[in-house]
Design a protein around this motif. Structure first.
Motif, short mmCIF file in Angstrom:
data_model
loop_
_atom_site.label_atom_id
_atom_site.label_comp_id
_atom_site.label_asym_id
_atom_site.label_seq_id
_atom_site.Cartn_x
_atom_site.Cartn_y
_atom_site.Cartn_z
N LEU A 1 -26.23 36.15 64.15
CA LEU A 1 -27.15 37.58 63.99
C LEU A 1 -26.78 39.04 64.17
CD1 LEU A 1 -29.80 36.20 61.85
CD2 LEU A 1 -27.77 37.97 60.36
N LYS A 2 -27.36 38.91 66.10
CA LYS A 2 -26.93 40.06 66.71
C LYS A 2 -25.55 39.99 67.43
CE LYS A 2 -30.04 38.53 70.21
NZ LYS A 2 -31.08 38.77 71.71
N LYS A 3 -24.26 39.55 67.09
CA LYS A 3 -23.32 39.30 66.72
C LYS A 3 -22.10 40.39 65.76
CE LYS A 3 -22.57 36.42 70.65
NZ LYS A 3 -22.56 34.66 70.37
N THR B 1 -36.36 42.60 75.81
CA THR B 1 -34.42 42.97 75.28
C THR B 1 -34.39 43.57 74.22
OG1 THR B 1 -34.66 41.42 77.19
CG2 THR B 1 -32.40 42.84 76.81
N ASP B 2 -34.74 42.50 73.56
CA ASP B 2 -33.88 43.05 71.81
C ASP B 2 -34.11 43.78 71.12
OD1 ASP B 2 -32.20 40.88 72.03
OD2 ASP B 2 -33.38 39.27 71.09
N LEU C 1 -28.74 36.16 52.69
CA LEU C 1 -30.47 36.63 53.75
C LEU C 1 -29.25 37.32 54.86
CD1 LEU C 1 -32.78 35.80 55.09
CD2 LEU C 1 -32.21 33.90 55.71
N VAL C 2 -28.68 36.42 55.57
CA VAL C 2 -27.61 36.93 56.91
C VAL C 2 -27.16 38.77 56.77
CG1 VAL C 2 -25.21 36.47 57.78
CG2 VAL C 2 -26.61 35.11 57.27
N ALA D 1 -29.52 47.47 61.85
CA ALA D 1 -30.26 46.21 62.34
C ALA D 1 -29.73 46.34 63.97
CB ALA D 1 -28.51 45.52 61.83
N PHE D 2 -29.76 45.43 64.54
CA PHE D 2 -29.31 45.63 65.85
C PHE D 2 -27.78 46.03 65.75
CE2 PHE D 2 -31.22 41.66 65.33
CZ PHE D 2 -32.21 41.55 66.41
#
Ligand SMILES: [Zn+2]
Length: 335
Positions: free
Chosen positions: A226-228, A287-288, A324-325, A333-334
């Protein structure tokens, strides 16, 4: 593993005090209804109560010895004056209650006292419940009934009114975690298991289940993807997620595991690192959080809770996870 009064007092103080006092003051009810969710120790408490009544070497403090022939036979389920009735298949049938009554019309084999325990009393068929009712209506001073249930609302009011209700509360999480650690559960999953199950046996069996270890890995992998990007996460869903989380119950557990990641991120942000569900991920999570606002974290938690709600309303799992994703990726988001 027999439970002792000290232990019961720690986890179920109200129930323990009530039961001990009723013995101490010689005011034992004809019938008790132990109610509370699974894993709250109702059955163990019932056996402890029985041993306290029957023990041949009871201490001054009222603690059963666990060594005399009565204690041993109660622990083994072979005492002739202590009967346990459990569902035969899906229900407790009238014949089972009849059989119990026949046993009890004989005088007690070894003393005047008799005790019976009905496990899952809510599963009595209507005719079984009516037979029991007749039994409860003609109380014998030396006979004690203990009914156990996880669903008190399913117990007939006529039966309920003849029982003293003893409520068993869910196991306190910190105590459960302690118990799991004592039983050899690794520290990095102990809190997670305690929260997921609220029950020692279930937590231990999940711990030994390879499926659970893999589920935890996959949830962390989903979080990473999900971070990518959302397309990364979509691929992950197809390649890994749906193969592993097949049943609805498994999906729900998967969503819980994901939810706990975001709760951890929030805890890290608030400086509460000592209560992490994934303590082994602490530095990583730290870190996140640098690129996440508390508000966006709260939003993500809401999104996952919403997905859990949709799952229980039987939404298509494939659609649910894809949505959800996308939702978790959307907004702040990130970066
Ligand atoms: Zn004893």
């Amino acid at each position: 593993m027999a439970v002792i009064w000290d232990e019961l007092e720690k986890v179920q103080p109200i129930a323990a005090t009530l039961l001990r006092n009723s013995i101490k003051r010689d005011r034992i009810a004809h019938a008790y209804l132990f109610e509370g969710s699974r894993g709250t120790g109702k059955r163990d408490a019932g056996l402890l109560f029985a041993k306290t009544l029957f023990c041949l070497n009871i201490s001054i403090e009222g603690i059963p010895c666990e060594q005399c022939s009565n204690c041993i036979r109660i622990n083994h389920g072979t005492h002739p004056d202590v009967h346990i009735v459990e569902p035969d298949g899906l229900s407790i049938k009238k014949e089972q209650i009849k059989q119990l009554q026949q046993e009890f019309t004989k005088t007690a084999v070894e003393s005047k006292r008799k005790l019976y325990m009905i496990v899952h009393a809510d599963k009595m068929s209507v005719s079984a419940a009516n037979s029991l009712l007749k039994f409860l209506e003609e109380p014998n001073a030396e006979t004690t009934a203990i009914l156990l249930t996880e669903q008190i609302q399913q117990i007939l009011p006529t039966i309920l009114s003849r029982c003293q209700v003893v409520s068993f509360k869910p196991y306190p999480v910190t105590l459960l975690q302690e118990k799991l650690l004592e039983n050899g559960v690794s520290a990095h999953v102990s809190l997670l298991l305690a929260h997921l199950t609220q029950n020692v046996e279930e937590a231990l069996s999940l711990y030994q289940d390879e499926w659970f270890a893999q589920a935890r890995k996959l949830v962390l992998k989903l979080y990473e993807s999900l971070k990518k990007s959302s397309s990364y996460a979509m691929v992950m869903l197809q390649e890994d997620w749906f193969q592993h989380f097949k049943e609805k119950q498994q999906m729900d557990l998967g969503l819980d595991l994901l939810l706990f990641i975001y709760k951890d991120l929030l805890s890290v942000q608030l400086g509460k690192e000592d209560t992490l569900f994934y303590p082994d991920q602490q530095s990583h999570f730290y870190t996140d959080t640098l690129s996440l606002s508390p508000r966006s974290l709260a939003e993500k938690i809401t999104i996952i809770l919403e997905a859990k709600r949709k799952l229980s309303a039987n939404m298509n799992p494939q659609l649910l996870m894809e949505q959800l994703v996308l939702n978790l990726q959307g907004g702040s988001a990130f970066v």
